[in-house]
Design an enzyme around this catalytic site. Sequence first.
Site, PDB file in Angstrom:
ATOM      1  N   GLY A  87       0.882  -1.310   0.053  1.00 49.96           N
ATOM      2  CA  GLY A  87       0.070   0.009   0.258  1.00 49.96           C
ATOM      3  C   GLY A  87       0.914   1.263  -0.043  1.00 49.96           C
ATOM      4  O   GLY A  87       2.019   1.125   0.508  1.00 49.96           O
ATOM      5  N   CYS A  88       0.293   2.221  -0.582  1.00 45.29           N
ATOM      6  CA  CYS A  88       1.186   3.611  -0.688  1.00 45.29           C
ATOM      7  C   CYS A  88       1.029   4.328   0.689  1.00 45.29           C
ATOM      8  O   CYS A  88       1.811   5.303   0.885  1.00 45.29           O
ATOM      9  CB  CYS A  88       0.561   4.616  -1.660  1.00 45.29           C
ATOM     10  SG  CYS A  88       1.113   4.184  -3.300  1.00 45.29           S
ATOM     11  N   VAL A  89       0.012   4.296   1.420  1.00 45.88           N
ATOM     12  CA  VAL A  89      -0.151   5.006   2.602  1.00 45.88           C
ATOM     13  C   VAL A  89      -0.074   4.138   3.899  1.00 45.88           C
ATOM     14  O   VAL A  89      -0.910   2.931   4.015  1.00 45.88           O
ATOM     15  CB  VAL A  89      -1.500   5.674   2.804  1.00 45.88           C
ATOM     16  CG1 VAL A  89      -1.604   6.583   3.873  1.00 45.88           C
ATOM     17  CG2 VAL A  89      -1.574   6.701   1.604  1.00 45.88           C
TER      18      VAL A  89
END
Lengths: 174, 105
Positions: B103-105
């Site tokens: 995931g990016c966050v």
Amino acid sequence: MTTTEKAPEQATAVVPDFGEDESDRKIAFVASKGTLDMAYPALVMANAALGEGIETHIFFTFWGMDIINKKTMGDLKFTPMANPATHMPAALTPLPGVTTMATHQMRKQLEELDVPDVPEFLQLIADAGGHLWACKMSVDMMKLTEDDLFDEVEGIISATDFIELIEGAQTMFI
Amino acid sequence: MPVTTIGGKEVHVDDEGFMTNYDEWDEELAKQLAKNIGIDELTEEHWRVIKFLREDFSETGETPTLRRVSTVGGFPTKELFKLFPKKPAKKMAYIAGLPKPHGCV
């Protein structure tokens, strides 16, 4: 490479390389726009950098001040106006309600991906050790004080201070 | 897929060294994995985080991101940076025997 199946390949690097604990890599973002779609790139990348153990700074300037202004930070907008990437007929984009609708839609999409809203994201960045700075000239222009700014903002600094601070940093202007 | 020996056990890992087979992991192995990356002792707090990661992975099929560990698992971000210095998301995943989070966050 052999074609026989039996001996599984022995890994050469069996321990992930998490890099030196004391890396001197440094990243800085200049956040100069206050729209919802321009706030997130700096926040997402700053957060990613922090997760990689990199010293991270964000300098909020001009319209980017809206991202850390307590009055506006929770209510940033996205407008399709003059933005061909939304693929809306350009003539419709200035109509009343379009910005509200587009903002609502973008917030919904972000929420679905479990991306935090702006104030929460800033808190996350601060908790991860990121440094948030407000631009002195913008603060003066907009007649703001420290009390108007998000609590985790470390200071109101001049452009010169910032340039000194980011010596050796990879810098991105957004 | 490479096979390596960690703490006397043969385990499957990816090219970077993250374990790829959920069931090959056990607590003894975790201690060894932690040592590999410079965490010499796993405290009660470390174990709580690791167990959350394992449970969440078994439910979702994905390694939770740092944010998910903090919002769903209830572990404050600051705390995670203390327990797993500098690169918490990757380090937690490594010790828990899970793939690197995507995931990016």
